[in-house]
Design a protein around this motif. Sequence first.
Motif, PDB file in Angstrom:
ATOM      1  N   ALA A 318       0.820  -1.210  -0.060  1.00 48.68           N
ATOM      2  CA  ALA A 318      -0.385  -0.030   0.077  1.00 48.68           C
ATOM      3  C   ALA A 318       0.918   1.020  -0.042  1.00 48.68           C
ATOM      4  CB  ALA A 318      -1.273  -0.226   0.907  1.00 48.68           C
ATOM      5  N   THR A 319       1.898   0.984   0.478  1.00 46.57           N
ATOM      6  CA  THR A 319       2.974   2.466   0.583  1.00 46.57           C
ATOM      7  C   THR A 319       4.244   2.447  -0.395  1.00 46.57           C
ATOM      8  OG1 THR A 319       3.625   1.402   2.246  1.00 46.57           O
ATOM      9  CG2 THR A 319       1.970   2.924   2.785  1.00 46.57           C
ATOM     10  N   PHE A 320       4.939   1.449  -1.105  1.00 49.30           N
ATOM     11  CA  PHE A 320       6.271   0.935  -1.614  1.00 49.30           C
ATOM     12  C   PHE A 320       6.566   1.989  -2.394  1.00 49.30           C
ATOM     13  CE2 PHE A 320       9.934  -0.985  -2.702  1.00 49.30           C
ATOM     14  CZ  PHE A 320      10.978  -1.132  -1.537  1.00 49.30           C
ATOM     15  N   GLY A 321       5.901   1.831  -3.448  1.00 47.01           N
ATOM     16  CA  GLY A 321       5.751   3.069  -4.901  1.00 47.01           C
ATOM     17  C   GLY A 321       5.770   4.535  -3.855  1.00 47.01           C
ATOM     18  N   ILE A 322       4.972   4.428  -2.866  1.00 44.74           N
ATOM     19  CA  ILE A 322       4.887   5.921  -2.839  1.00 44.74           C
ATOM     20  C   ILE A 322       6.517   6.349  -1.825  1.00 44.74           C
ATOM     21  CG2 ILE A 322       4.423   7.854  -1.200  1.00 44.74           C
ATOM     22  CD1 ILE A 322       1.200   5.933  -1.642  1.00 44.74           C
ATOM     23  N   SER A 323       6.578   4.900  -1.338  1.00 50.86           N
ATOM     24  CA  SER A 323       8.283   5.469  -0.466  1.00 50.86           C
ATOM     25  C   SER A 323       9.356   6.138  -1.075  1.00 50.86           C
ATOM     26  CB  SER A 323       8.491   4.519   0.420  1.00 50.86           C
ATOM     27  OG  SER A 323       7.092   4.477   1.380  1.00 50.86           O
ATOM     28  N   VAL A 324       9.584   4.982  -2.160  1.00 50.14           N
ATOM     29  CA  VAL A 324      10.302   5.080  -3.155  1.00 50.14           C
ATOM     30  C   VAL A 324      10.301   6.623  -4.287  1.00 50.14           C
ATOM     31  CG1 VAL A 324      10.885   4.610  -5.555  1.00 50.14           C
ATOM     32  CG2 VAL A 324      10.547   2.608  -3.908  1.00 50.14           C
ATOM     33  N   PHE A 325       8.412   7.031  -4.590  1.00 51.01           N
ATOM     34  CA  PHE A 325       8.458   8.322  -5.009  1.00 51.01           C
ATOM     35  C   PHE A 325       9.183   8.879  -4.278  1.00 51.01           C
ATOM     36  CE2 PHE A 325       5.725  11.608  -6.154  1.00 51.01           C
ATOM     37  CZ  PHE A 325       6.353  11.977  -7.401  1.00 51.01           C
ATOM     38  N   VAL A 326       8.501   9.462  -2.960  1.00 48.73           N
ATOM     39  CA  VAL A 326       8.392   9.952  -2.260  1.00 48.73           C
ATOM     40  C   VAL A 326      10.739  10.659  -1.530  1.00 48.73           C
ATOM     41  CG1 VAL A 326       7.821   9.646   0.023  1.00 48.73           C
ATOM     42  CG2 VAL A 326       7.177  12.230  -0.488  1.00 48.73           C
ATOM     43  N   VAL A 327      11.026   9.570  -1.471  1.00 48.66           N
ATOM     44  CA  VAL A 327      12.526   9.627  -0.537  1.00 48.66           C
ATOM     45  C   VAL A 327      12.717  10.847  -1.695  1.00 48.66           C
ATOM     46  CG1 VAL A 327      13.875   7.674  -1.594  1.00 48.66           C
ATOM     47  CG2 VAL A 327      13.951   8.388   0.633  1.00 48.66           C
ATOM     48  N   ARG A 328      14.355  11.297  -1.081  1.00 50.41           N
ATOM     49  CA  ARG A 328      14.747  12.619  -2.023  1.00 50.41           C
ATOM     50  C   ARG A 328      16.259  11.960  -3.019  1.00 50.41           C
ATOM     51  NH1 ARG A 328      18.706  16.889   1.112  1.00 50.41           N
ATOM     52  NH2 ARG A 328      16.496  16.827   2.316  1.00 50.41           N
ATOM     53  N   ARG A 329      16.299  12.251  -3.811  1.00 47.93           N
ATOM     54  CA  ARG A 329      17.118  11.509  -4.385  1.00 47.93           C
ATOM     55  C   ARG A 329      19.030  11.653  -3.364  1.00 47.93           C
ATOM     56  NH1 ARG A 329      19.430  13.264 -10.049  1.00 47.93           N
ATOM     57  NH2 ARG A 329      17.711  14.927  -9.895  1.00 47.93           N
ATOM     58  N   GLY A 330      19.424  10.602  -3.409  1.00 45.67           N
ATOM     59  CA  GLY A 330      19.905  10.104  -3.196  1.00 45.67           C
ATOM     60  C   GLY A 330      20.654   9.067  -1.703  1.00 45.67           C
ATOM     61  N   GLY A 331      18.492   9.028  -1.381  1.00 51.45           N
ATOM     62  CA  GLY A 331      17.887   9.314  -0.267  1.00 51.45           C
ATOM     63  C   GLY A 331      17.840   7.796  -0.442  1.00 51.45           C
ATOM     64  N   VAL A 332      16.964   6.688   0.886  1.00 50.83           N
ATOM     65  CA  VAL A 332      16.382   5.708   1.373  1.00 50.83           C
ATOM     66  C   VAL A 332      16.035   5.029   1.491  1.00 50.83           C
ATOM     67  CG1 VAL A 332      18.248   3.381   2.485  1.00 50.83           C
ATOM     68  CG2 VAL A 332      19.731   4.858   1.799  1.00 50.83           C
ATOM     69  N   VAL A 333      14.996   3.859   0.795  1.00 49.61           N
ATOM     70  CA  VAL A 333      14.026   3.337   1.401  1.00 49.61           C
ATOM     71  C   VAL A 333      14.137   2.100   2.131  1.00 49.61           C
ATOM     72  CG1 VAL A 333      11.537   2.198   0.814  1.00 49.61           C
ATOM     73  CG2 VAL A 333      13.298   4.521  -0.242  1.00 49.61           C
ATOM     74  N   VAL A 334      14.168   1.664   2.932  1.00 44.61           N
ATOM     75  CA  VAL A 334      14.127   1.667   3.989  1.00 44.61           C
ATOM     76  C   VAL A 334      13.342   0.080   4.802  1.00 44.61           C
ATOM     77  CG1 VAL A 334      14.925   2.084   6.000  1.00 44.61           C
ATOM     78  CG2 VAL A 334      15.680   0.017   6.081  1.00 44.61           C
ATOM     79  N   THR A 335      13.173  -1.389   4.127  1.00 37.68           N
ATOM     80  CA  THR A 335      11.871  -2.299   4.908  1.00 37.68           C
ATOM     81  C   THR A 335      12.212  -3.501   4.931  1.00 37.68           C
ATOM     82  OG1 THR A 335       9.856  -3.280   3.419  1.00 37.68           O
ATOM     83  CG2 THR A 335      12.184  -3.028   2.301  1.00 37.68           C
ATOM     84  N   CYS A 336      11.505  -3.616   6.053  1.00 36.38           N
ATOM     85  CA  CYS A 336      11.336  -4.504   7.201  1.00 36.38           C
ATOM     86  C   CYS A 336      10.381  -5.169   6.700  1.00 36.38           C
ATOM     87  CB  CYS A 336      12.076  -4.962   8.472  1.00 36.38           C
ATOM     88  SG  CYS A 336      10.321  -3.218   9.053  1.00 36.38           S
ATOM     89  N   GLY A 337       9.473  -5.456   5.783  1.00 35.19           N
ATOM     90  CA  GLY A 337       8.055  -6.280   6.281  1.00 35.19           C
ATOM     91  C   GLY A 337       7.342  -5.813   4.914  1.00 35.19           C
ATOM     92  N   SER A 338       6.201  -6.439   4.988  1.00 37.78           N
ATOM     93  CA  SER A 338       4.652  -5.796   4.438  1.00 37.78           C
ATOM     94  C   SER A 338       3.557  -6.573   4.754  1.00 37.78           C
ATOM     95  CB  SER A 338       5.092  -6.795   2.764  1.00 37.78           C
ATOM     96  OG  SER A 338       6.420  -5.838   2.011  1.00 37.78           O
ATOM     97  N   SER A 339       3.102  -5.226   5.427  1.00 28.49           N
ATOM     98  CA  SER A 339       1.468  -6.310   6.246  1.00 28.49           C
ATOM     99  C   SER A 339       0.700  -6.100   5.375  1.00 28.49           C
ATOM    100  CB  SER A 339       1.410  -5.246   7.911  1.00 28.49           C
ATOM    101  OG  SER A 339       1.750  -3.846   6.960  1.00 28.49           O
ATOM    102  N   THR A 340       0.751  -5.081   4.390  1.00 26.97           N
ATOM    103  CA  THR A 340      -0.685  -4.408   3.692  1.00 26.97           C
ATOM    104  C   THR A 340      -0.546  -5.453   1.918  1.00 26.97           C
ATOM    105  OG1 THR A 340       0.013  -2.738   2.661  1.00 26.97           O
ATOM    106  CG2 THR A 340      -1.042  -2.897   4.532  1.00 26.97           C
ATOM    107  N   GLY A 341       0.859  -6.100   2.174  1.00 27.38           N
ATOM    108  CA  GLY A 341       0.708  -7.598   0.781  1.00 27.38           C
ATOM    109  C   GLY A 341       2.441  -6.995   0.091  1.00 27.38           C
TER     110      GLY A 341
END
Length: 454
Positions: A318-341
């Motif tokens: 539900a959020t991952f595509g938004i996370s990749v889009f919203v993080v700044r240039r050179g930023g990091v999306v860190v993930t540990c699970g997928s409670s919505t899929g």
Amino acid sequence: MDALSEALLTGADPATIEEAELPDSYLAAHLRIEDLNMFDGLSDRDVQKSLHVDRVPMPDLAPDEVLVAVMASSINYNTVWSATFQPVPTFGFLQRLGREGGWATRHDLPYHVLGSDASGVVVRAGTGVRNWRPGDHVVVSCVQVDDQEPATHADGMLGAGQRIWGYETNFGGLAHYAVVRASQLLAKPAHLTWEESASILLTATTSYRMLISDKGARIKQGDIVLIWGATGGLGAFAVQLVKNAGGIPVGVVGSEEKAALSRTLGCDVVINRNEIGLGGDEPLTPERTIELGKRLGRAIRAAVGEDPHVVFDFIGQATFGISVFVVRRGGVVVTCGSSTGYQHQFDNRYLWMNLKRIVGSHAANLQEQWELNRLVRLGRLSPVLSEVYPLSEVAEAARLVQRNRHIGKVGVLCLAPEEGLGVTDPGTRAALGAERLNPLRAGRKALASQERAA
């Protein structure tokens, strides 16, 4: 109650604990293999129907293991996964473990004792255990590793033999007794109660590795960190860790109550996802993902003037595509699970052309756990308990988490007959204060008072 349990609750000394006879069976929250197909054709896999609380046989102890009398435990989402038999039935984990032979065969049983957190008292130590003795007050990590595997010595989480206790193994912590490896134990923070200390390790150490460790985002002073679910078990610890590190926590929550509570935890900026259109059942198309990302980005920049350096995401689909889009240039999306899929979709152009990174993270190694536990012992990190249930009502507690009707962590009293026990350092506790040690409960109480006054 058995004689050993009675001795523990009356403050028996280590010699008495060691001499007391072990019971042949003990009370435990568990699943039964005959229930595997009970939810076939049902839309609601209600964990209250699959979780049983009854006596199970006491297992033997391997040389590197410890038997812990569990005073308290807590609910993690892996208990919900187990009790719904999804995404896979956890009896498959037990069967694979049993095929390794030796002591591992004990785990392959027609019942599965759940629970991946615990605090309690050591009552037996295997012949190969050096550092723990009967009478020691401990907290239990969820991570089991194979110390004979080379990768383990680089990072315990990299070994193929790494398993999550009480999920991928049997004899978990939602019970009166639990079998754990000696390498899972840490000293219980002396100023905390049994239920407070049992609500920390799994989620807090996961958040620590994601944010602070060199295996994760390794945040620094001034970093803006977007935290999905900022009042959940993971998010509530993430807020505190970001604040302690000199960062700027930006929390996303789903209600005004949660917004107020996230500020209590230390969130500098709070965004109610419903106010920017992130709630509801509208399909998350690629176009809508980008539009929601733009709305979220505008809200963050309006508050702090910049895009986030790091996004802390355990929500998943539900959020991952938004996370990749919203993080700044050179930023990091860190993930540990997928409670919505688990199937994530994102526009890869925003990842590769802006040099962003995705970091996968799972639990924490023993050194990271020790560092996190030290922060707790120093009073730099507070428990995030919201409610506490007795073991007899563990199914109701798990249902609360299954339906996302909770905040923070939901505790479970096992052998402890009531809340507030287990404190052996009352001076530190008094110095820190009840509100600091229970920020979510204190915050809820303050909100209730404000509502009554209004």
